[in-house]
Structure formats: structure tokens, C-alpha cells
Design a protein around this motif. Structure first.
Motif, PDB file in Angstrom:
ATOM      1  N   ILE A  21      -6.747   4.500  -5.056  1.00 14.50           N
ATOM      2  CA  ILE A  21      -7.763   5.132  -4.223  1.00 14.50           C
ATOM      3  C   ILE A  21      -7.454   6.623  -4.183  1.00 14.50           C
ATOM      4  O   ILE A  21      -6.368   7.024  -3.750  1.00 14.50           O
TER       5      ILE A  21
ATOM      6  N   VAL B  46     -11.028  -2.282  -0.388  1.00 12.69           N
ATOM      7  CA  VAL B  46     -10.342  -2.464  -1.677  1.00 12.69           C
ATOM      8  C   VAL B  46      -9.374  -3.645  -1.608  1.00 12.69           C
ATOM      9  O   VAL B  46      -9.215  -4.390  -2.589  1.00 12.69           O
ATOM     10  N   ILE B  47      -8.734  -3.843  -0.465  1.00 12.46           N
ATOM     11  CA  ILE B  47      -7.885  -5.025  -0.302  1.00 12.46           C
ATOM     12  C   ILE B  47      -8.691  -6.292  -0.579  1.00 12.46           C
ATOM     13  O   ILE B  47      -8.222  -7.226  -1.238  1.00 12.46           O
TER      14      ILE B  47
ATOM     15  N   ILE C 159      -1.629  -1.059  -4.034  1.00 16.33           N
ATOM     16  CA  ILE C 159      -2.700  -0.074  -3.846  1.00 16.33           C
ATOM     17  C   ILE C 159      -2.038   1.280  -3.661  1.00 16.33           C
ATOM     18  O   ILE C 159      -1.276   1.488  -2.717  1.00 16.33           O
TER      19      ILE C 159
ATOM     20  N   THR D 193      -9.915   1.459   2.350  1.00 16.69           N
ATOM     21  CA  THR D 193      -8.709   0.767   1.900  1.00 16.69           C
ATOM     22  C   THR D 193      -8.818  -0.729   2.162  1.00 16.69           C
ATOM     23  O   THR D 193      -8.468  -1.557   1.302  1.00 16.69           O
TER      24      THR D 193
ATOM     25  N   LYS E 260     -10.276  -1.134  -9.553  1.00 18.97           N
ATOM     26  CA  LYS E 260      -9.022  -0.581 -10.054  1.00 18.97           C
ATOM     27  C   LYS E 260      -8.879   0.912  -9.765  1.00 18.97           C
ATOM     28  O   LYS E 260      -7.770   1.432  -9.719  1.00 18.97           O
TER      29      LYS E 260
ATOM     30  N   ILE F  47       0.863  -1.178   0.000  1.00 19.62           N
ATOM     31  CA  ILE F  47       0.000   0.000   0.000  1.00 19.62           C
ATOM     32  C   ILE F  47       0.896   1.222   0.000  1.00 19.62           C
ATOM     33  O   ILE F  47       1.709   1.411   0.915  1.00 19.62           O
TER      34      ILE F  47
ATOM     35  N   ARG G  65       0.563  -7.256  -6.131  1.00 18.87           N
ATOM     36  CA  ARG G  65      -0.594  -6.371  -5.922  1.00 18.87           C
ATOM     37  C   ARG G  65      -0.114  -5.074  -5.286  1.00 18.87           C
ATOM     38  O   ARG G  65       0.729  -5.072  -4.387  1.00 18.87           O
TER      39      ARG G  65
ATOM     40  N   PRO H   9     -10.051  -6.912  -5.186  1.00 15.92           N
ATOM     41  CA  PRO H   9      -8.984  -6.554  -6.140  1.00 15.92           C
ATOM     42  C   PRO H   9      -9.498  -6.145  -7.513  1.00 15.92           C
ATOM     43  O   PRO H   9      -8.753  -5.550  -8.294  1.00 15.92           O
TER      44      PRO H   9
ATOM     45  N   SER I 246      -4.470  -1.047  -7.851  1.00 17.08           N
ATOM     46  CA  SER I 246      -5.702  -0.338  -7.518  1.00 17.08           C
ATOM     47  C   SER I 246      -5.312   1.063  -7.052  1.00 17.08           C
ATOM     48  O   SER I 246      -4.307   1.236  -6.358  1.00 17.08           O
TER      49      SER I 246
END
Length: 250
Positions: free
Chosen positions: A136, A180-181, A94, A177, A187, A71, A92, A184, A134
Motif C-alpha cells: 500500500i 486490503v486485509i 502488507i 488497510t 498486490k 503489517i 501474508r 489478498p 501486498s
């Protein structure tokens, strides 16, 4: 959200540290970074595995990238982060961006035009080729340590008194957050409370609550942005009535 995953939080500042602590409380292993030697002990004391990482000077630690998710909460100054994510096969990512990237006025959401010169938008594009990205985009941040009564207290002849505020509380920054985790497939999403009182109503009430001199506004430039989220259904905001939140004492 899947339990017992390893999450690296790049930038344990106001938001990043609070998120890291909440993730730890939910049973995850969390690695957290800072650019300050003095903050390493504080991270450790909060149960965060501390790392000294400075992307601007290419000072990194490879083990930080050994995780399920990174993140990115360090702002737009991401240096060669994309290169390191590819080098260490990060699956992955974010990225915490800002609704400040939207261009123009009026109502906007994730489908609206962006200002391609904004640093956060440039950073988004720099990371766009990475798998599992992704983004945010947070609105204005409020919460512990960022009490809104102090933002404009005592100021005079401020513009856009009738313009709406676009804000999100720290509690909802964390909640969104974590949503969103768990999702996935999301986007791009805006992080913004669905409540938008006027600037004059919000900042006057906030200043009065803290016993400060309320700001004075005019109506010049009153047609400002009203930020929505096209994906609002994936998360239920906990702070969704700003004037009630103020009147209850934050």
C-alpha cells in the motif's frame, strides 16, 4: 474481513498504533512492535500485545512472527525482515510504502514509472519474493497529531501553488488497510484521497482554520504529480472533500 485472526503490526507509530487499536476493536488479536522500552506499557494499555523489535540491530522476538498477517508500518528501514519472514514461514505480509516512489510529473497510478533509487521502492523489491505480499503506497498523511495548518504556516514564496495536493486521512489509512486485509488478491494499491485541491487553496484554508499566518505561494514548478489509484473501487474514502473537511473543523 475475517474475524478473530492474529495480526502483527511492525511499527506502532502514528499510523501503526491507530490501526492496531481499530483491529482490536473489531475483535482481532493484535501484536505490536516498538523499538522503545518506554512505549511497551502504552501498547499494553491499549490492548496490544507488546514486542520490542529492532530490525536494524537484528533484535527480534520469534513469537511476533506467529500470526496470520504482518503489517509493516516501520518505514523503509526493514533490515533482514525478508529473512525472518522466510525463517518463520509468514504467509501474508502488507508493506506500507509511499507514493513518493513515483518518478516524474503529471498523472500517475500503480502502473506508472517508479524511481528505483527511492528507499521505499528498494524495500518493496526486497520483500517481493515473499508469498502473499501486498503493498500500500500512502500519499501525504494527515489527521490527529498531523494537522495540515501547521505544515507551511507563515512561509513565503513557496513553489507550486497551483499544484494538486495528494493526501490521505488517518481514518482512510486504516480503512484502506483493512480493505486490503480482506482482499489478498490486491498486490499493489495507492492510498490517496480522490480530492486534489491546489496547494494554495488547501494550505491557506488549513492555516486560517487554525488561526495561523497563511503561507504565500508562487506558481513556479506548478506541474506536479497528481496521484490516482487504478483500484479505487475497492474502498470508499470517508474524507473525500478536503476543503469541506477543513471548514467543518477537521
Amino acid at each position: 474481513m475475517t474475524n478473530d485472526i492474529t495480526i502483527s503490526v511492525l511499527g506502532c507509530g502514528w499510523f501503526g498504533k491507530a490501526l492496531a487499536v481499530d483491529l482490536i476493536n473489531k475483535g482481532h488479536l493484535v501484536k505490536g512492535s516498538t523499538t522503545s522500552l518506554a512505549k511497551l506499557d502504552d501498547l499494553r494499555q491499549n490492548g496490544i500485545q507488546p514486542y520490542l523489535i529492532d530490525l536494524q540491530n537484528n533484535n527480534i522476538q520469534a513469537d511476533f512472527f506467529d500470526c496470520d498477517i504482518i503489517i509493516v508500518a516501520c518505514g523503509a528501514n526493514i533490515g533482514d525482515l525478508d529473512k525472518y519472514c522466510k525463517q518463520y514461514n509468514v504467509k501474508r505480509l502488507i508493506f506500507i510504502s509511499t507514493t513518493g516512489v513515483y518518478d516524474g510529473k503529471g498523472e500517475v497510478d500503480e502502473r506508472s514509472r517508479t524511481n528505483t533509487d527511492k528507499p521505499h521502492y528498494i524495500a518493496e523489491q526486497r520483500l517481493a519474493s515473499l508469498p502473499g505480499l501486498s503493498v500500500i503506497r500512502f500519499a501525504g498523511l494527515v489527521g490527529p497529531g498531523r494537522l495540515p495548518g501547521r505544515f507551511l504556516a507563515g512561509k513565503k514564496d513557496l513553489p507550486a501553488g497551483s499544484a494538486p495536493v495528494n493526501l490521505i486521512h488517518l481514518e482512510d489509512c486504516i480503512g484502506l488497510t483493512e480493505a486490503v486485509i480482506a482482499r489478498p488478491e490486491i498486490k499493489l494499491i495507492n492510498g490517496v484521497s480522490p480530492d486534489h485541491p491546489t496547494r494554495v487553496a488547501f494550505y491557506r484554508s488549513a492555516a486560517e482554520h487554525e488561526g495561523l499566518t497563511p503561507p504565500q505561494f508562487n506558481d513556479a514548478g506548478g506541474e506536479q504529480k497528481l496521484v490516482h489509484s487504478y483500484f479505487a473501487e475497492i474502498y470508499q474514502y470517508q474524507i473525500n472533500d478536503w476543503l469541506t473537511w477543513i471548514n467543518k473543523g477537521y
